[in-house]
Design a protein around this motif. Sequence first.
Motif, PDB file in Angstrom:
ATOM      1  N   GLN A  14      28.951  74.218 -60.721  1.00 23.62           N
ATOM      2  CA  GLN A  14      28.224  74.233 -59.303  1.00 23.62           C
ATOM      3  C   GLN A  14      26.928  74.336 -59.628  1.00 23.62           C
ATOM      4  N   LEU A  15      26.127  75.114 -60.143  1.00 23.16           N
ATOM      5  CA  LEU A  15      24.744  75.129 -60.498  1.00 23.16           C
ATOM      6  C   LEU A  15      24.317  73.883 -61.082  1.00 23.16           C
ATOM      7  N   ALA A  16      24.811  73.266 -61.946  1.00 19.96           N
ATOM      8  CA  ALA A  16      24.437  71.955 -62.559  1.00 19.96           C
ATOM      9  C   ALA A  16      24.470  71.038 -61.596  1.00 19.96           C
ATOM     10  N   ASN A  17      25.366  71.005 -60.275  1.00 16.95           N
ATOM     11  CA  ASN A  17      25.604  69.901 -59.153  1.00 16.95           C
ATOM     12  C   ASN A  17      24.501  70.103 -58.180  1.00 16.95           C
ATOM     13  N   ASP A  18      24.194  71.712 -57.991  1.00 17.03           N
ATOM     14  CA  ASP A  18      23.011  71.896 -57.027  1.00 17.03           C
ATOM     15  C   ASP A  18      21.556  72.127 -57.268  1.00 17.03           C
ATOM     16  N   CYS A  19      21.461  71.995 -58.494  1.00 16.32           N
ATOM     17  CA  CYS A  19      20.026  72.251 -59.101  1.00 16.32           C
ATOM     18  C   CYS A  19      19.419  71.005 -59.867  1.00 16.32           C
ATOM     19  N   ILE A  20      18.341  71.296 -60.300  1.00 18.67           N
ATOM     20  CA  ILE A  20      17.273  70.306 -61.284  1.00 18.67           C
ATOM     21  C   ILE A  20      17.092  71.427 -62.155  1.00 18.67           C
ATOM     22  N   VAL A  21      17.465  71.025 -63.612  1.00 13.42           N
ATOM     23  CA  VAL A  21      17.263  71.855 -64.761  1.00 13.42           C
ATOM     24  C   VAL A  21      15.562  71.423 -64.991  1.00 13.42           C
ATOM     25  N   LYS A 127       8.383  64.521 -53.313  1.00 11.00           N
ATOM     26  CA  LYS A 127       8.491  65.742 -52.969  1.00 11.00           C
ATOM     27  C   LYS A 127       8.968  66.850 -54.362  1.00 11.00           C
ATOM     28  N   ARG A 128       9.991  66.351 -55.002  1.00 10.16           N
ATOM     29  CA  ARG A 128      10.510  66.930 -56.210  1.00 10.16           C
ATOM     30  C   ARG A 128       9.436  66.757 -57.211  1.00 10.16           C
ATOM     31  N   SER A 129       8.890  65.633 -57.461  1.00  8.06           N
ATOM     32  CA  SER A 129       7.876  65.521 -58.379  1.00  8.06           C
ATOM     33  C   SER A 129       6.703  66.326 -58.292  1.00  8.06           C
ATOM     34  N   GLU A 130       6.479  66.608 -57.053  1.00  6.10           N
ATOM     35  CA  GLU A 130       5.156  67.515 -56.476  1.00  6.10           C
ATOM     36  C   GLU A 130       5.370  68.960 -56.975  1.00  6.10           C
ATOM     37  N   LEU A 132       7.538  69.957 -59.021  1.00  2.00           N
ATOM     38  CA  LEU A 132       7.843  70.043 -60.602  1.00  2.00           C
ATOM     39  C   LEU A 132       6.409  70.180 -61.396  1.00  2.00           C
ATOM     40  N   ALA A 133       5.421  69.152 -60.845  1.00  2.00           N
ATOM     41  CA  ALA A 133       4.138  69.303 -61.542  1.00  2.00           C
ATOM     42  C   ALA A 133       3.538  70.588 -61.311  1.00  2.00           C
ATOM     43  N   LYS A 134       3.729  71.347 -59.985  1.00  3.56           N
ATOM     44  CA  LYS A 134       3.000  72.355 -59.903  1.00  3.56           C
ATOM     45  C   LYS A 134       3.710  73.456 -60.442  1.00  3.56           C
ATOM     46  N   VAL A 135       4.696  73.557 -60.876  1.00  2.00           N
ATOM     47  CA  VAL A 135       5.496  74.504 -61.289  1.00  2.00           C
ATOM     48  C   VAL A 135       5.205  74.124 -63.087  1.00  2.00           C
ATOM     49  N   THR A 136       5.262  73.242 -63.426  1.00  2.00           N
ATOM     50  CA  THR A 136       4.938  72.944 -64.915  1.00  2.00           C
ATOM     51  C   THR A 136       3.472  73.215 -65.260  1.00  2.00           C
ATOM     52  N   GLU A 137       2.491  73.034 -64.303  1.00  2.00           N
ATOM     53  CA  GLU A 137       1.113  73.435 -64.521  1.00  2.00           C
ATOM     54  C   GLU A 137       1.091  74.935 -64.724  1.00  2.00           C
ATOM     55  N   ALA A 138       1.657  75.665 -63.743  1.00  2.00           N
ATOM     56  CA  ALA A 138       1.510  77.313 -63.648  1.00  2.00           C
ATOM     57  C   ALA A 138       2.194  77.794 -64.667  1.00  2.00           C
ATOM     58  N   LEU A 139       3.154  77.004 -65.431  1.00  2.00           N
ATOM     59  CA  LEU A 139       3.889  77.597 -66.556  1.00  2.00           C
ATOM     60  C   LEU A 139       3.329  77.230 -67.952  1.00  2.00           C
ATOM     61  N   SER A 140       2.312  76.710 -67.969  1.00  7.48           N
ATOM     62  CA  SER A 140       1.299  76.136 -69.254  1.00  7.48           C
ATOM     63  C   SER A 140       0.767  77.347 -69.764  1.00  7.48           C
TER      64      SER A 140
END
Length: 149
Positions: A14-21, A127-130, A132-140
């Motif tokens: 269910q998590l795999a279907n509803d979410c993006i890793v 929007k997903r790319s936006e 992901l980029a925002k979170v990726t940068e924050a977690l670097s």
Amino acid sequence: MKDFALGAFDLNSQLANDCIVLGDFPVCRLLLMNDSQYPWFILVPRVADAEELYQLDEEVQQQVLRESSFFAEVLSVLFDAEKMNVAAIGNMVRQLHIHHVVRYSHDIAWPAPVWGKFTAIPYSEEKRSEVLAKVTEALSGDFPFQMAV
């Protein structure tokens, strides 16, 4: 940072279907709920058959708390949250997972919880790319995080 020997782990379907890793912290897998109505993320401890936090050994429990607290603060700043909803309920999906939902008094479900309230509206590719980029940068920064490939 300690290397945690976590063993075999399968993400609930269910998590795999509803979410993006998005990737992995030392103990938790980070997911983005594919619902563009809220910045909604989920941490899943990579421990086989865990349904409750108390089932984890103490060292892993403490690491889950560190990862959750760190990530909640990152989200609060990154998305200028009015309120952070952090919860592990598990009535529908038994696998231990911790929701991190950025909330605003103007969001569609306010002040009620977000789960089960409205049909999810998946992210557009842009929007997903936006996000992901925002979170990726924050977690670097200094806290260990490995992005998914």
